[in-house]
Write a protein that holds these residues in place. Structure first.
Motif, PDB file in Angstrom:
ATOM      1  N   ILE A 232      33.025 -29.254 -85.363  1.00 59.72           N
ATOM      2  CA  ILE A 232      33.086 -29.461 -83.916  1.00 59.72           C
ATOM      3  C   ILE A 232      32.864 -28.109 -83.246  1.00 59.72           C
ATOM      4  O   ILE A 232      33.621 -27.163 -83.467  1.00 59.72           O
ATOM      5  CB  ILE A 232      34.437 -30.052 -83.480  1.00 59.72           C
ATOM      6  N   SER A 233      31.833 -28.013 -82.463  1.00 56.64           N
ATOM      7  CA  SER A 233      31.519 -26.758 -81.772  1.00 56.64           C
ATOM      8  C   SER A 233      32.331 -26.661 -80.480  1.00 56.64           C
ATOM      9  O   SER A 233      32.543 -27.652 -79.792  1.00 56.64           O
ATOM     10  CB  SER A 233      30.028 -26.685 -81.451  1.00 56.64           C
ATOM     11  N   LEU A 234      32.782 -25.455 -80.188  1.00 53.60           N
ATOM     12  CA  LEU A 234      33.551 -25.196 -78.967  1.00 53.60           C
ATOM     13  C   LEU A 234      32.701 -24.369 -78.019  1.00 53.60           C
ATOM     14  O   LEU A 234      32.255 -23.271 -78.364  1.00 53.60           O
ATOM     15  CB  LEU A 234      34.846 -24.449 -79.313  1.00 53.60           C
ATOM     16  N   PHE A 235      32.461 -24.915 -76.814  1.00 52.34           N
ATOM     17  CA  PHE A 235      31.638 -24.237 -75.819  1.00 52.34           C
ATOM     18  C   PHE A 235      32.429 -24.026 -74.531  1.00 52.34           C
ATOM     19  O   PHE A 235      33.390 -24.747 -74.250  1.00 52.34           O
ATOM     20  CB  PHE A 235      30.390 -25.062 -75.480  1.00 52.34           C
ATOM     21  N   CYS A 236      32.009 -23.061 -73.753  1.00 54.97           N
ATOM     22  CA  CYS A 236      32.574 -22.844 -72.428  1.00 54.97           C
ATOM     23  C   CYS A 236      31.498 -23.107 -71.382  1.00 54.97           C
ATOM     24  O   CYS A 236      30.341 -22.726 -71.557  1.00 54.97           O
ATOM     25  CB  CYS A 236      33.094 -21.411 -72.295  1.00 54.97           C
ATOM     26  N   ALA A 237      31.881 -23.788 -70.312  1.00 59.10           N
ATOM     27  CA  ALA A 237      30.953 -24.061 -69.210  1.00 59.10           C
ATOM     28  C   ALA A 237      31.123 -22.965 -68.149  1.00 59.10           C
ATOM     29  O   ALA A 237      32.237 -22.704 -67.700  1.00 59.10           O
ATOM     30  CB  ALA A 237      31.232 -25.427 -68.609  1.00 59.10           C
ATOM     31  N   HIS A 238      30.023 -22.337 -67.781  1.00 56.09           N
ATOM     32  CA  HIS A 238      30.044 -21.255 -66.797  1.00 56.09           C
ATOM     33  C   HIS A 238      29.328 -21.695 -65.522  1.00 56.09           C
ATOM     34  O   HIS A 238      28.238 -22.264 -65.584  1.00 56.09           O
ATOM     35  CB  HIS A 238      29.345 -20.010 -67.344  1.00 56.09           C
ATOM     36  N   GLY A 239      29.925 -21.410 -64.382  1.00 57.52           N
ATOM     37  CA  GLY A 239      29.267 -21.721 -63.119  1.00 57.52           C
ATOM     38  C   GLY A 239      27.943 -20.995 -62.982  1.00 57.52           C
ATOM     39  O   GLY A 239      26.992 -21.505 -62.377  1.00 57.52           O
TER      40      GLY A 239
END
Length: 232
Positions: free
Chosen positions: A13-20
């Motif tokens: 399971i990949s963990l990503f961050c959403a950036h504005g």
């Protein structure tokens, strides 16, 4: 829960961050809109929508760093085959930091979303579902309970009593009162109650680890009483 013997495996399971700031990249924004509106063959309407979005963001306080643009966390397997992922936005982290729970907040988000992937193994709903008959609420409260069980357990997050208290407050803060909405995730009190139940189960465990299926079974029994809660 690696020894729970559920059918299948959570796998990678990949963990990503959403950036504005990603929204400032026109090419990425247009690609995203094409993905969201895949049925549309009108290239000009996609381009116009991208213009409208970026123009609106320019008027926001902080522009692309405005926290509400990325105030979300979710689990998905829709990116592609064998590409299960968890995505957490910068805005969510900012909210938890401003609330004074910058340690417990991300832990809760991570384990809560991971719990949605565990639910798939149990056959509890589907990620990216349309959520008929408010099934979303049950899935969200179960994920709260799984998360709290793991974080409170000696063999899991091993949180202190103060950290667990903060965990309950975090769950309360993400509840909603849109009880007639099919995507309703549970009221603030119900979200908090689910984490109280999960952490209490870990505390009563006395070092023994419940199998995933057993925690789910116990949750099913508890959940039948959730709508009797007085939320006033």
């Amino acid at each position: 829960w690696t020894d729970s013997r559920v059918d299948g495996d959570v796998g990678k399971i990949s963990l990503f961050c959403a950036h504005g700031s990603d929204l400032a990249d026109r090419e990425k924004l247009v690609q995203t809109l094409h993905l969201l509106f895949s049925d549309s063959n009108d290239e000009s309407s996609i381009e116009d929508l991208a213009d409208d979005i970026q123009e609106l963001i320019q008027r926001l306080p902080g522009r692309y760093n405005y926290p509400l643009l990325t105030f979300n966390a979710f689990a998905t397997d829709a990116i592609g085959p064998d590409e299960a992922s968890i995505i957490i936005g910068d805005g969510y982290f900012q909210f938890q930091k401003d609330s004074g729970v910058e340690s417990e907040g991300p832990e809760y988000a991570h384990t809560h979303e991971y719990s949605h992937h565990l639910q798939l193994l149990l056959g509890v709903g589907e990620l990216n579902d349309d959520f008929s008959d408010q099934s979303a609420k049950k899935q969200e409260l179960m994920a709260d309970a799984f998360s709290a069980y793991f974080l409170a357990h000696d063999s899991g997050g091993d949180m202190t009593s103060e950290e667990i208290s903060n965990l309950h407050a975090i769950a309360y803060s993400v509840g909603d009162c849109e009880v007639t909405n099919e995507a309703h995730h549970g009221t603030p009190s119900q979200r908090k109650c689910a984490t109280v139940w999960g952490s209490s189960l870990a505390d009563s465990d006395r070092g023994r680890k419940f199998k995933l299926q057993d925690v789910a079974k116990e949750f099913e029994s508890w959940y039948t009483k959730i709508d009797e809660m007085d939320d006033s």
